[in-house]
Design a protein around this motif. Sequence first.
Motif, PDB file in Angstrom:
ATOM      1  N   LEU A 103      24.634  -0.587 -17.904  1.00 45.30           N
ATOM      2  CA  LEU A 103      25.697  -1.476 -17.440  1.00 45.30           C
ATOM      3  C   LEU A 103      25.608  -1.696 -15.932  1.00 45.30           C
ATOM      4  CD1 LEU A 103      26.620  -0.541 -20.268  1.00 45.30           C
ATOM      5  CD2 LEU A 103      28.978  -0.636 -19.437  1.00 45.30           C
ATOM      6  N   SER A 104      26.221  -2.784 -15.468  1.00 50.54           N
ATOM      7  CA  SER A 104      26.088  -3.166 -14.059  1.00 50.54           C
ATOM      8  C   SER A 104      27.037  -2.415 -13.132  1.00 50.54           C
ATOM      9  CB  SER A 104      26.295  -4.677 -13.898  1.00 50.54           C
ATOM     10  OG  SER A 104      27.591  -5.053 -14.343  1.00 50.54           O
ATOM     11  N   VAL A 105      28.007  -1.690 -13.688  1.00 50.88           N
ATOM     12  CA  VAL A 105      28.801  -0.738 -12.899  1.00 50.88           C
ATOM     13  C   VAL A 105      28.439   0.650 -13.402  1.00 50.88           C
ATOM     14  CG1 VAL A 105      30.690  -2.351 -12.495  1.00 50.88           C
ATOM     15  CG2 VAL A 105      30.781  -0.823 -14.476  1.00 50.88           C
ATOM     16  N   LYS A 106      28.671   1.679 -12.606  1.00 47.79           N
ATOM     17  CA  LYS A 106      28.147   2.978 -12.977  1.00 47.79           C
ATOM     18  C   LYS A 106      29.179   4.083 -13.143  1.00 47.79           C
ATOM     19  CE  LYS A 106      25.202   2.952 -14.401  1.00 47.79           C
ATOM     20  NZ  LYS A 106      25.283   1.673 -15.120  1.00 47.79           N
ATOM     21  N   GLU A 107      30.218   4.129 -12.328  1.00 48.21           N
ATOM     22  CA  GLU A 107      31.175   5.234 -12.445  1.00 48.21           C
ATOM     23  C   GLU A 107      31.930   5.188 -13.771  1.00 48.21           C
ATOM     24  OE1 GLU A 107      33.148   6.757  -8.668  1.00 48.21           O
ATOM     25  OE2 GLU A 107      32.711   4.673  -8.117  1.00 48.21           O
ATOM     26  N   GLU A 173      16.772   6.223  -7.029  1.00 50.12           N
ATOM     27  CA  GLU A 173      17.682   7.266  -7.491  1.00 50.12           C
ATOM     28  C   GLU A 173      18.846   7.384  -6.524  1.00 50.12           C
ATOM     29  OE1 GLU A 173      15.991  11.140  -8.055  1.00 50.12           O
ATOM     30  OE2 GLU A 173      17.758  11.841  -9.187  1.00 50.12           O
ATOM     31  N   MET A 174      20.053   7.184  -7.045  1.00 49.81           N
ATOM     32  CA  MET A 174      21.267   7.313  -6.232  1.00 49.81           C
ATOM     33  C   MET A 174      22.433   7.658  -7.137  1.00 49.81           C
ATOM     34  SD  MET A 174      22.445   3.388  -5.301  1.00 49.81           S
ATOM     35  CE  MET A 174      20.901   2.933  -4.546  1.00 49.81           C
ATOM     36  N   SER A 175      23.492   8.159  -6.565  1.00 50.52           N
ATOM     37  CA  SER A 175      24.668   8.527  -7.357  1.00 50.52           C
ATOM     38  C   SER A 175      25.383   7.273  -7.851  1.00 50.52           C
ATOM     39  CB  SER A 175      25.629   9.373  -6.526  1.00 50.52           C
ATOM     40  OG  SER A 175      26.237   8.577  -5.520  1.00 50.52           O
ATOM     41  N   CYS A 176      26.132   7.447  -8.928  1.00 50.00           N
ATOM     42  CA  CYS A 176      26.935   6.336  -9.459  1.00 50.00           C
ATOM     43  C   CYS A 176      27.933   5.843  -8.409  1.00 50.00           C
ATOM     44  CB  CYS A 176      27.667   6.783 -10.716  1.00 50.00           C
ATOM     45  SG  CYS A 176      26.581   7.128 -12.124  1.00 50.00           S
ATOM     46  N   GLU A 177      28.499   6.775  -7.649  1.00 45.42           N
ATOM     47  CA  GLU A 177      29.466   6.397  -6.618  1.00 45.42           C
ATOM     48  C   GLU A 177      28.817   5.520  -5.549  1.00 45.42           C
ATOM     49  OE1 GLU A 177      30.885  10.318  -8.323  1.00 45.42           O
ATOM     50  OE2 GLU A 177      28.966   9.489  -7.675  1.00 45.42           O
ATOM     51  N   GLU A 178      27.642   5.922  -5.098  1.00 41.77           N
ATOM     52  CA  GLU A 178      26.963   5.145  -4.066  1.00 41.77           C
ATOM     53  C   GLU A 178      26.595   3.764  -4.575  1.00 41.77           C
ATOM     54  OE1 GLU A 178      23.108   5.472  -1.015  1.00 41.77           O
ATOM     55  OE2 GLU A 178      23.424   6.991  -2.572  1.00 41.77           O
ATOM     56  N   HIS A 179      26.106   3.708  -5.810  1.00 44.84           N
ATOM     57  CA  HIS A 179      25.763   2.411  -6.411  1.00 44.84           C
ATOM     58  C   HIS A 179      26.951   1.467  -6.408  1.00 44.84           C
ATOM     59  CE1 HIS A 179      25.781  -0.402  -9.829  1.00 44.84           C
ATOM     60  NE2 HIS A 179      24.490  -0.536  -9.601  1.00 44.84           N
ATOM     61  N   ASP A 180      28.095   1.966  -6.876  1.00 46.12           N
ATOM     62  CA  ASP A 180      29.259   1.083  -7.012  1.00 46.12           C
ATOM     63  C   ASP A 180      29.799   0.632  -5.665  1.00 46.12           C
ATOM     64  OD1 ASP A 180      28.949   1.264  -9.708  1.00 46.12           O
ATOM     65  OD2 ASP A 180      30.818   2.347 -10.105  1.00 46.12           O
ATOM     66  N   LYS A 181      29.689   1.493  -4.655  1.00 45.20           N
ATOM     67  CA  LYS A 181      30.114   1.090  -3.310  1.00 45.20           C
ATOM     68  C   LYS A 181      29.236  -0.038  -2.787  1.00 45.20           C
ATOM     69  CE  LYS A 181      32.081   5.535  -1.853  1.00 45.20           C
ATOM     70  NZ  LYS A 181      31.889   6.719  -0.976  1.00 45.20           N
ATOM     71  N   LEU A 182      27.933   0.089  -2.963  1.00 49.90           N
ATOM     72  CA  LEU A 182      27.006  -0.950  -2.509  1.00 49.90           C
ATOM     73  C   LEU A 182      27.165  -2.229  -3.319  1.00 49.90           C
ATOM     74  CD1 LEU A 182      23.785   1.224  -2.028  1.00 49.90           C
ATOM     75  CD2 LEU A 182      25.269   0.309  -0.225  1.00 49.90           C
ATOM     76  N   ALA A 183      27.306  -2.066  -4.642  1.00 54.94           N
ATOM     77  CA  ALA A 183      27.416  -3.234  -5.524  1.00 54.94           C
ATOM     78  C   ALA A 183      28.703  -4.008  -5.288  1.00 54.94           C
ATOM     79  CB  ALA A 183      27.331  -2.794  -6.986  1.00 54.94           C
TER      80      ALA A 183
END
Length: 226
Positions: A103-107, A173-183
């Motif tokens: 999915l395009s969001v991760k948390e 490789e990155m955390s779900c939190e970091e991904h969602d902040k950037l996205a």
Amino acid sequence: MSSSSSSLPSQTLKIGIVGFGKFGQFLAKTMIKQGHTIRATSRTDNSQICDQLGISFFRDVVAFLEADNDVILISTSILSLSEVLKSMPLHCLKRQTLFVDVLSVKEHPRNVLLQVLPEEMDVLCTHPMFGPESGKNGWKDLAFMYDKVRVRVEATCSSFLHIFECEGCRMMEMSCEEHDKLAARSQFLSHAIGRILSEMGIDSTSINTKSFETLVKLKDEHWKHI
């Protein structure tokens, strides 16, 4: 943030896909090309498409879960994820399995997977940052984000990541939190501008400036990715 996955030897996988829409089909074609065995289940009857691809389609979710999959790939919509997972008789799983979401969001999917899945199941959250249009000519240099949320069987996880690595993806490789902040910043802004331009109905003209051509391309890309 890391840009490479594990270097463990790759193995052929049995991958069950939950939600066999356009994106699931898109991923399955490359997985089949690499020699992996694909099974699929979906609320929609996709048996005809599966027959064309040489994939086993399961209408019965119990039979799907008992099919000895190494990986179960979740390719549902964000909104239906929780309902779909909670409706699955996960007690029918015969062995430890790697659950992967795309999915395009991760948390959100991470939290749902950890809440719903039996504790012995492994969890890998991923976001292939491309789709059927942007990846139609191959995946080389396209970004693939992943977070090993709960991984005990490294060999299976490594083999799954190798699917994307060997196609030339940029492995992030990155955390779900970091991904969602950037996205939240990058994707929201590009989608918002693309939608505004679409609603304005801008089209190419014979007297385009370079900057106007860029806006037209952004509008066109917006529609390709929704």
